[in-house]
Structures are given as structure tokens and as C-alpha cells.
Design an enzyme around this catalytic site. Structure first.
Site, mmCIF file in Angstrom:
data_model
loop_
_atom_site.group_PDB
_atom_site.id
_atom_site.type_symbol
_atom_site.label_atom_id
_atom_site.label_comp_id
_atom_site.label_asym_id
_atom_site.label_seq_id
_atom_site.Cartn_x
_atom_site.Cartn_y
_atom_site.Cartn_z
ATOM 1 N N ILE A 1 0.820 -1.263 -0.005
ATOM 2 C CA ILE A 1 -0.109 0.084 0.135
ATOM 3 C C ILE A 1 0.978 1.404 0.034
ATOM 4 C CG2 ILE A 1 -1.829 1.325 1.327
ATOM 5 C CD1 ILE A 1 -2.712 -1.127 2.273
ATOM 6 N N ALA B 1 -8.931 -0.970 -9.848
ATOM 7 C CA ALA B 1 -8.744 0.566 -9.710
ATOM 8 C C ALA B 1 -7.215 1.149 -9.955
ATOM 9 C CB ALA B 1 -9.262 0.847 -8.245
ATOM 10 N N ASP B 2 -6.383 0.274 -9.751
ATOM 11 C CA ASP B 2 -4.893 0.600 -9.735
ATOM 12 C C ASP B 2 -4.816 0.980 -11.181
ATOM 13 O OD1 ASP B 2 -4.903 -1.844 -10.248
ATOM 14 O OD2 ASP B 2 -3.117 -2.521 -9.518
ATOM 15 N N THR C 1 24.655 -22.245 -13.145
ATOM 16 C CA THR C 1 23.188 -22.309 -12.933
ATOM 17 C C THR C 1 22.655 -20.993 -12.748
ATOM 18 O OG1 THR C 1 23.302 -24.656 -12.060
ATOM 19 C CG2 THR C 1 21.164 -23.286 -11.295
#
Length: 258
Positions: free
Chosen positions: A12, A109-110, A187
């Protein structure tokens, strides 16, 4: 001053805006169980550290993709700042642009507030890429209408899935490889190449396909915390704007009070 709150799946963000300018911002991990009182203690300390009094906040706007977090953020606004919060996408804070998609109610909404800011700053067709928990591609046409987009796993989710599914693979930090080689000789290098250059290739490939489908020139705007990580190794971005969601909240609030 306006307190803009962007409640995402992972974090947030709280930001103070004055005359449309971001003065300061803070970030906390998203936890729907966190109470309004906890938010208030945390925010009050940060406000004081930045030289602000709680009374400096005269308005609050909230955008959230975590419904369970909304109630406590509303209580934070009314109890500790003494103002009724504006909720992005509701009442006077409707999006204000056409949602030319099959399921308009499902738009987060974002994404919506970021599109408001992107269209305001970049007239014409825009491809907005947001690097968050998921990586989203949103297409806004020259009239400002939302035409649809793409949702892909965020790069951290991709790495987590790889490490959790393969017992012998180590957890690595996401970073740009030291060379442009895509042939790893150990790796860790092979994992880094697969995650980083694989993501670059996904971005470039999807943008090329979107542009071809649009059939008109389109600017590519990147936002989200990880956008800067890719900027140095691809020329596909026309602009990188980290605070697009907060800027969109500021614009939406201005519309809601007119």
C-alpha cells in the site's frame, strides 16, 4: 493537502499531494488485517518525520484492489483525519473514460487511475505497462477509451514459481545480467538470463503484437517499481513514470470535487 492511498496486492502506497505535486510517499506491506489504528500510528510518525502535522491532510482518496483492506482505510480517513474519503471508481470519482471491453466491472482500480494519468500526459494511443505483482499491459486509444489488455505473471511471481517447483534451484536476486550473453555457463547465470532476458523478450514481443493490432503509432509508458530495472536494456519504452498511479489519483480527486 491530499492523502492518496493506492492499496495493491503486495504493498500500500500513501502519498501526500499539494496542488497536484507529490510531496512525499511511504510504502507498507498489504495486510487486510491491519487496523485503522495501526495505520494511524505508523502514518503519524512518518508525517512528523517529514515535518507535517496530521491536520495538514484535508482530503483523502483511496484506490484498492484488495476489498478487505478498504474498510480500515475508510476508518483511518474519518477517525484520524476527519474527512470522508473519496473512493476511486465510485460516486463522484467515476473513471470518466469509456471501458470498451467485455467485462468493464472487472477493471482494477490501480489500472484505471494509471490510465487516467497516462492519457493526460500522453495524447494519442498509449500502451501502458505496469510492473507489479502481475505485469499488465493496458491499451488506451487516442480518445482515452480503454480497449483491453494483457495480464501476465509478475517477474517475482515467475521466479518464485521456478524456485518452488525445482528443489535444486537456488533463490536468486533479480538483476540485469552483467553481460549481454544469453548462454549461461553456470546455474545462477542461466536462471538470471532466463528470468531477465526472458522477461525483456516477453515485453518486446507483446508490445510488437499490440502495435500491429492497433495499426497506429502508440507510445509505450512503463510504470511500477520494477520498470526501471528493464529500462536500461530495452528501447521499447517511450517513457518510464514510477508515480503514475498516484498522479492518476490526484487527477481523479480533482475531477471529483469540481
Amino acid at each position: 493537502m491530499l492523502l492518496a492511498i493506492d492499496a495493491g496486492n503486495t504493498n500500500i502506497v500513501f502519498a501526500l499531494l499539494e496542488d497536484g505535486e507529490i510531496r512525499t510517499r511511504w510504502r507498507i506491506a498489504t495486510d487486510p488485517r491491519r487496523t485503522a489504528d495501526e495505520y494511524a500510528v505508523w502514518l503519524n510518525q512518518l508525517l512528523q518525520l517529514e515535518g507535517y502535522d496530521r491536520s495538514a491532510v484535508t482530503a483523502v482518496i483511496v484506490a484498492t484492489v484488495v476489498p478487505r483492506a478498504l474498510h480500515n482505510l475508510e476508518v483511518l480517513s474519518t477517525k484520524y483525519f476527519g474527512v470522508e474519503p473519496v473512493i476511486a471508481g465510485k460516486g463522484a470519482a467515476q473513471w470518466g473514460f469509456a471501458l470498451d471491453v467485455e467485462e468493464p466491472q472487472s477493471l482494477g482500480a490501480d489500472r484505471a487511475v494509471s490510465m487516467i494519468a497516462a492519457h493526460a500526459a500522453h495524447p494519442g494511443d498509449v500502451i501502458l505497462i505496469d510492473f507489479g505483482t502481475a505485469t499488465t499491459f493496458d491499451v488506451i486509444d487516442y480518445r482515452g477509451a480503454y480497449k483491453g489488455g494483457i495480464i501476465a505473471p509478475g517477474i517475482n511471481l515467475s521466479l518464485d514459481a521456478l524456485v518452488n517447483a525445482a528443489a535444486k534451484l537456488p533463490r536468486i536476486a533479480i538483476a540485469a545480467p552483467e553481460t549481454d550473453s544469453v548462454i549461461g555457463r553456470n546455474t545462477v547465470d542461466q536462471m538470471n538470463i532466463g528470468i531477465y532476458w526472458g522477461y525483456i523478450s516477453m515485453i518486446e514481443g507483446l508490445v510488437a503484437r499490440i502495435r500491429e493490432e492497433i495499426g497506429r503509432p502508440a507510445k509505450v509508458v512503463a510504470t511500477g517499481g520494477l520498470a526501471i530495472l528493464f529500462e536500461q536494456h530495452t528501447s521499447v519504452f517511450d517513457a518510464v513514470e514510477a508515480d503514475l498511479t498516484i498522479q492518476g489519483l490526484g487527477l481523479l480527486w480533482q475531477r471529483s470535487v469540481k
